[in-house]
Scaffold this motif. Structure first.
Motif, short mmCIF file in Angstrom:
data_model
loop_
_atom_site.label_atom_id
_atom_site.label_comp_id
_atom_site.label_asym_id
_atom_site.label_seq_id
_atom_site.Cartn_x
_atom_site.Cartn_y
_atom_site.Cartn_z
N LEU A 1 -16.82 -12.14 -11.46
CA LEU A 1 -17.39 -10.84 -11.10
C LEU A 1 -18.87 -10.97 -10.78
O LEU A 1 -19.36 -10.37 -9.82
N LEU B 1 -11.18 -11.57 -4.85
CA LEU B 1 -11.95 -10.53 -5.53
C LEU B 1 -12.46 -9.58 -4.47
O LEU B 1 -13.14 -9.99 -3.52
N GLU B 2 -12.12 -8.30 -4.62
CA GLU B 2 -12.59 -7.26 -3.72
C GLU B 2 -13.52 -6.37 -4.54
O GLU B 2 -13.14 -5.91 -5.61
N SER B 3 -14.73 -6.15 -4.05
CA SER B 3 -15.72 -5.39 -4.80
C SER B 3 -16.44 -4.40 -3.92
O SER B 3 -16.69 -4.66 -2.75
N SER C 1 -14.33 -3.60 -9.01
CA SER C 1 -13.73 -4.81 -8.45
C SER C 1 -12.26 -4.88 -8.81
O SER C 1 -11.84 -4.37 -9.85
N ALA D 1 -19.23 -12.67 -7.42
CA ALA D 1 -18.92 -11.73 -6.34
C ALA D 1 -20.12 -10.83 -6.04
O ALA D 1 -20.46 -10.59 -4.88
N ARG D 2 -20.80 -10.34 -7.07
CA ARG D 2 -21.98 -9.49 -6.87
C ARG D 2 -23.13 -10.27 -6.24
O ARG D 2 -23.80 -9.78 -5.32
N TRP E 1 -20.36 -0.98 -9.97
CA TRP E 1 -19.54 -1.87 -9.14
C TRP E 1 -18.11 -1.73 -9.62
O TRP E 1 -17.84 -1.72 -10.82
#
Length: 153
Positions: A40, A86-88, A102, A43-44, A100
């Protein structure tokens, strides 16, 4: 199931793909829960880079964004070798918090959903303080994060 995040402000989330490696798993070959947290964060950070500013450049400006709240709802386990998307999305700022949302997907299977809240902290002399709005160098970057990546239609 759709690929759109629930309560998404955009149908175009930031995406990264990860492969489950041996170091992500326990002795049974199942992903350790802390791996999700590291992914996570990755991803950010990658979304920030894609929006035009690396996290290291942001810290050089005296700005950091620590996590102040984290919730992960696990739906299914992952195993060694699985590919995970991973979709965020970065939501609109709420007070001093930057939310956020995700999803972790393995094919069409929902593995986990996560809600993370960050705050923006700036250095004021030797003191750290929570920022109510992003300083001008970050304002446009944060707008790009909220809007999602450019579409390539």
């Amino acid at each position: 199931m759709t690929r759109k995040l629930r309560n998404s402000v955009t149908t175009n989330p930031w995406r990264i793909r990860k492969r489950v490696l041996p170091q992500h798993t326990d002795l049974a070959g199942v992903v350790w829960h802390g791996t999700h947290i590291a992914w996570l964060e990755e991803a950010r950070v990658e979304a920030l880079v894609a929006a035009g500013l690396s996290y290291s450049a942001m810290t050089e400006l005296g700005i950091e964004m620590p996590v102040v709240s984290l919730r992960i709802d696990y739906r299914r386990s992952l195993r060694h070798g699985d590919l995970v998307d991973l979709e965020s999305i970065c939501g609109d700022q709420r007070g001093v918090r930057w939310p956020w949302c995700s999803r972790l997907l393995c094919g069409d299977d929902l593995i986990a959903e996560a809600q993370v809240e960050l705050v923006m902290i700036g250095m004021d002399g030797n003191e750290r303080r929570v920022l109510r709005r992003p300083p001008s160098p970050l304002h446009e970057v944060m707008n790009r994060l909220i809007g999602g990546p450019p579409s390539h239609d």
